[in-house]
Design an enzyme around this catalytic site. Structure first.
Site, mmCIF file in Angstrom:
data_model
loop_
_atom_site.group_PDB
_atom_site.id
_atom_site.type_symbol
_atom_site.label_atom_id
_atom_site.label_comp_id
_atom_site.label_asym_id
_atom_site.label_seq_id
_atom_site.Cartn_x
_atom_site.Cartn_y
_atom_site.Cartn_z
ATOM 1 N N ARG A 172 42.498 48.597 44.944
ATOM 2 C CA ARG A 172 42.668 47.661 45.380
ATOM 3 C C ARG A 172 43.943 46.767 44.417
ATOM 4 O O ARG A 172 43.987 45.774 43.259
ATOM 5 C CB ARG A 172 41.601 46.711 44.649
ATOM 6 C CG ARG A 172 40.425 47.009 45.570
ATOM 7 C CD ARG A 172 40.955 46.453 46.811
ATOM 8 N NE ARG A 172 39.241 46.237 47.231
ATOM 9 C CZ ARG A 172 38.932 47.691 48.403
ATOM 10 N NH1 ARG A 172 40.193 48.415 48.677
ATOM 11 N NH2 ARG A 172 37.465 48.016 49.013
ATOM 12 N N SER A 242 33.998 41.035 48.963
ATOM 13 C CA SER A 242 33.390 40.480 47.437
ATOM 14 C C SER A 242 34.401 39.979 46.506
ATOM 15 O O SER A 242 35.862 40.186 45.883
ATOM 16 C CB SER A 242 34.245 42.186 46.876
ATOM 17 O OG SER A 242 33.500 42.685 48.099
ATOM 18 N N GLU A 338 38.252 39.847 41.804
ATOM 19 C CA GLU A 338 38.547 40.766 42.584
ATOM 20 C C GLU A 338 40.278 39.686 43.686
ATOM 21 O O GLU A 338 41.123 39.275 43.267
ATOM 22 C CB GLU A 338 38.546 41.057 43.748
ATOM 23 C CG GLU A 338 38.988 41.621 44.762
ATOM 24 C CD GLU A 338 38.467 41.824 46.638
ATOM 25 O OE1 GLU A 338 37.410 43.107 45.576
ATOM 26 O OE2 GLU A 338 39.016 41.986 47.527
HETATM 27 C C1 LIG Z 1 34.320 37.923 54.586
HETATM 28 C C2 LIG Z 1 35.123 38.783 54.213
HETATM 29 C C3 LIG Z 1 35.621 40.418 53.976
HETATM 30 C C4 LIG Z 1 36.646 40.676 52.835
HETATM 31 N N1 LIG Z 1 36.667 42.441 53.114
HETATM 32 C C5 LIG Z 1 37.301 43.248 52.207
HETATM 33 C C6 LIG Z 1 37.365 44.633 52.088
HETATM 34 O O1 LIG Z 1 36.714 45.092 53.126
HETATM 35 N N2 LIG Z 1 37.922 45.016 51.658
HETATM 36 C C7 LIG Z 1 39.089 44.560 51.064
HETATM 37 O O2 LIG Z 1 40.221 45.000 50.917
HETATM 38 N N3 LIG Z 1 39.404 42.991 51.297
HETATM 39 C C8 LIG Z 1 38.416 42.292 52.537
HETATM 40 N N4 LIG Z 1 38.480 40.590 51.786
HETATM 41 C C9 LIG Z 1 39.667 40.091 51.001
HETATM 42 C C10 LIG Z 1 40.523 40.071 52.057
HETATM 43 O O3 LIG Z 1 40.322 40.184 53.364
HETATM 44 C C11 LIG Z 1 42.153 40.707 51.676
HETATM 45 O O4 LIG Z 1 42.161 41.262 50.860
HETATM 46 C C12 LIG Z 1 43.483 40.331 52.661
HETATM 47 O O5 LIG Z 1 44.789 40.807 52.533
HETATM 48 C C13 LIG Z 1 43.553 39.215 52.394
HETATM 49 O O6 LIG Z 1 44.224 38.708 53.187
HETATM 50 P P1 LIG Z 1 44.694 37.235 53.461
HETATM 51 O O7 LIG Z 1 45.892 37.323 54.638
HETATM 52 O O8 LIG Z 1 43.705 35.845 53.473
HETATM 53 O O9 LIG Z 1 45.764 36.632 52.059
HETATM 54 P P2 LIG Z 1 45.329 35.596 51.587
HETATM 55 O O10 LIG Z 1 44.264 35.219 50.684
HETATM 56 O O11 LIG Z 1 46.247 34.994 51.585
HETATM 57 O O12 LIG Z 1 45.977 35.899 49.674
HETATM 58 C C14 LIG Z 1 46.414 36.993 48.904
HETATM 59 C C15 LIG Z 1 47.573 37.462 48.077
HETATM 60 O O13 LIG Z 1 48.746 38.314 48.637
HETATM 61 C C16 LIG Z 1 49.625 37.318 48.508
HETATM 62 N N5 LIG Z 1 50.463 37.227 50.241
HETATM 63 C C17 LIG Z 1 50.090 37.468 51.370
HETATM 64 N N6 LIG Z 1 50.880 36.947 52.254
HETATM 65 C C18 LIG Z 1 52.079 37.619 51.704
HETATM 66 C C19 LIG Z 1 52.923 38.299 52.258
HETATM 67 N N7 LIG Z 1 53.424 37.717 53.383
HETATM 68 N N8 LIG Z 1 54.048 38.359 51.146
HETATM 69 C C20 LIG Z 1 53.264 38.397 49.873
HETATM 70 N N9 LIG Z 1 52.477 38.031 49.396
HETATM 71 C C21 LIG Z 1 51.531 37.516 50.017
HETATM 72 C C22 LIG Z 1 48.631 35.977 48.011
HETATM 73 O O14 LIG Z 1 49.966 35.512 48.014
HETATM 74 C C23 LIG Z 1 47.854 36.937 47.306
HETATM 75 O O15 LIG Z 1 48.353 36.779 45.476
HETATM 76 C C24 LIG Z 1 37.514 40.321 52.286
HETATM 77 C C25 LIG Z 1 37.688 38.911 52.817
HETATM 78 C C26 LIG Z 1 36.574 38.050 52.925
HETATM 79 C C27 LIG Z 1 36.396 36.602 53.162
#
Ligand SMILES: Cc1cc2nc3c(=O)[nH]c(=O)nc-3n(C[C@H](O)[C@H](O)[C@H](O)COP(=O)(O)OP(=O)(O)OC[C@H]3O[C@@H](n4cnc5c(N)ncnc54)[C@H](O)[C@@H]3O)c2cc1C
Length: 364
Positions: A172, A242, A338
Site C-alpha cells: 500500500r 478498508s 488507509e
Molecule cells: C469498496 C472498496 C473496496 C476497495 N478494495 C481495495 C482493495 O481490495 N485493494 C486496494 O488496494 N484498494 C482497495 N480500495 C481502495 C481504492 O479503490 C484504491 O486505492 C484505488 O486505487 C483508488 O482509486 P481512485 O481512482 O478512486 O483514487 P482516489 O481515491 O480518487 O485517489 C487516491 C489517491 O490517488 C491520487 N490520485 C488519483 N488519481 C491520480 C492520478 N491520475 N495521478 C496522481 N495521483 C492520483 C489522489 O490524489 C489520492 O491521493 C477499495 C475501495 C473501496 C471503496
C-alpha cells in the site's frame, strides 16, 4: 458554473464532489479541471501554477476523505484508452489511460484470456490511482504486473516516464506517497500480462472457489463473488473500502499477542515483520456492526466504515479515532488509516465563481 469546456476539458467553479467520492461526504471544489489528454493535464497545472492555487488530484474518489470545501484546483485526468501489444513469448504489453476504470481494465484483460490482474477485480477507482498505493488483493498487487508509469510533473508541467523500479512499490505504498507525494499527475500505465496460465490462489478461500485448472475468467468471477459477499457496494452503502491498513508488527509483538490469542490471524513477511488483520482486531473489540450517528462499522467486514448519510468528515474521523483507541488499549497496536485525507488548503467561499480569475482561451 463552467468556463472553457472543450474537447480537452475545462474549468468549473464550486463543483459538487459529493458524487465523486465513494463515502459520499459532502464536499465542493473551488475550481475543478477535467482533463482528457496529457496536454489538458499540463494546461490545468499551468493554470493552477499561474494563479498560485494548490492542486488536489482526484481519481474515482474511492480512497479519499474529502473536506467540506477544497481550495485551489481539483484536477481529474480522465485519459481514456487501452491498447494491447504482443510481446516476446507469452507476454502481452498493455497500455492504459489514467481515466480508465480499474475494474473495466481487468475485465478487458480477462476477456482476452490474459493472466496477471484477475485477482484485482472489483477494486474501485481509476487506473491512474492504482500505482499510488500499489493496489492489491488476494495475494496479487499492481507491482507484480506494472512496467512503467507516465506522468506530468506538477511543478513544470513536463511529461516523464518512470520505470517499475523508480516507482518503488511496497505494501500500500509507492514513491508517489513519499518522495513524489503531491508532485505528479499520472497519465498512463504500462503493464505486462501473460497468455500462459499462472493462477494465484494461495490467499483466503480463493482456491476452494475455482476448479483445479481454472481459466483467468474463473478466477475473476470467483474474486468478484467473494468480494460481493464480503464488501458493501459503495453505490448503495457509501464507504472507502478498508479504512485501516493491516498493521505490521515485530515478530516479538506478534508472539506476545499469539500467546494471549492463539487464533489470531497473522502473516509473517519476508522482512521478518508480521502482518495482522486490522478487521479482526476491531472485531475482537466487539465493534463489528457498531453504529454511531451517521457512521458505522460494517456488520460483515469490520475493516470497512460505512456512511449512512448526513455525516461530515469531522464526524467520520471522530468515529474512526474511537476504533483506533479501542484497538490500542486492548492490543497495544496502533491502526493507521488507509484512505487519504485531503487538505482544505486555500481559502474557499461558495461564491467563488463571483470575481473568479480571468481564464485564457487556451486554458480550456
Ligand atoms: C469498496 C472498496 C473496496 C476497495 N478494495 C481495495 C482493495 O481490495 N485493494 C486496494 O488496494 N484498494 C482497495 N480500495 C481502495 C481504492 O479503490 C484504491 O486505492 C484505488 O486505487 C483508488 O482509486 P481512485 O481512482 O478512486 O483514487 P482516489 O481515491 O480518487 O485517489 C487516491 C489517491 O490517488 C491520487 N490520485 C488519483 N488519481 C491520480 C492520478 N491520475 N495521478 C496522481 N495521483 C492520483 C489522489 O490524489 C489520492 O491521493 C477499495 C475501495 C473501496 C471503496
Amino acid at each position: 458554473m463552467s468556463i472553457g469546456r472543450g474537447a480537452d476539458g475545462g474549468l468549473e467553479f464550486d463543483r459538487d464532489l459529493s458524487f465523486a467520492n465513494t463515502l459520499a461526504l459532502p464536499s465542493r471544489a473551488e475550481h475543478f479541471w477535467h482533463a482528457r489528454t496529457e496536454s489538458g493535464v499540463g494546461d490545468g497545472l499551468e493554470l493552477a501554477n499561474a494563479h498560485g492555487w494548490p492542486i488536489t488530484v482526484l481519481g474515482g474518489g474511492s480512497n479519499l476523505l474529502l473536506p467540506p470545501a477544497i481550495g485551489g484546483l481539483t484536477l481529474r485526468a480522465d485519459i481514456e484508452g487501452v491498447a494491447f501489444r504482443q510481446g516476446r513469448g507469452d507476454r502481452v504489453h498493455v497500455e492504459v489511460g489514467a481515466g480508465v476504470g480499474w475494474h473495466a481494465l481487468v475485465e478487458a484483460c480477462v476477456g482476452r484470456e490474459l493472466w496477471g490482474v484477475e485477482n484485482l477485480a472489483l477494486i474501485p477507482g481509476l487506473a491512474g490511482a492504482a500505482p499510488i498505493q500499489n493496489i492489491g488483493a488476494y495475494g496479487v498487487e499492481l507491482a507484480d504486473v506494472i512496467d512503467w508509469v507516465e506522468l506530468v510533473d506538477r511543478r513544470d508541467a513536463r511529461m516523464q516516464r518512470l520505470d517499475r523500479d523508480a516507482c518503488d512499490l511496497g505494501y500500500r505504498d509507492s514513491v508517489f506517497k513519499r518522495e513524489l507525494a503531491d508532485q505528479v499527475v499520472i497519465t498512463r500505465l504500462g503493464l505486462t500480462l501473460s497468455t500462459r496460465p499462472r493462477p494465484q490462489l494461495d490467499y483466503g478461500v480463493l482456491r476452494e472457489r475455482v476448479a483445479a485448472t481454472p481459466s483467468a475468467r474463473d478466477v475473476f468471477e470467483a474474486v468478484c463473488a467473494i468480494r460481493r459477499e464480503k464488501l458493501p457496494d459503495p453505490i448503495r452503502t457509501p464507504n472507502a473500502g478498508s479504512f485501516f491498513k493491516n498493521p505490521l508488527v515485530t515478530a516479538a509483538v506478534a508472539s506476545r499477542l499469539l500467546r494471549q490469542l492463539p487464533s489470531m490471524p497473522h502473516y509473517p513477511q519476508s522482512d521478518g515483520q508480521v502482518k495482522l488483520a486490522a478487521g479482526w482486531l476491531i472485531d475482537q473489540c466487539g465493534l463489528k456492526g457498531r453504529r454511531e450517528g451517521a457512521f458505522g462499522v460494517h456488520d460483515r467486514q469490520a475493516l470497512v466504515l460505512v456512511h449512512f448519510g448526513g455525516g461530515t468528515l469531522e464526524g467520520l474521523l471522530a468515529f474512526a479515532d474511537k476504533l483506533v483507541d479501542a484497538v490500542r488499549e486492548r492490543f497495544g497496536v496502533v491502526l493507521e488509516r488507509e484512505p487519504r485525507r485531503v487538505d482544505a488548503s486555500g481559502i474557499y467561499t461558495p461564491e467563488t465563481g463571483v470575481g473568479a480569475p480571468t481564464i485564457r482561451a487556451s486554458d480550456g
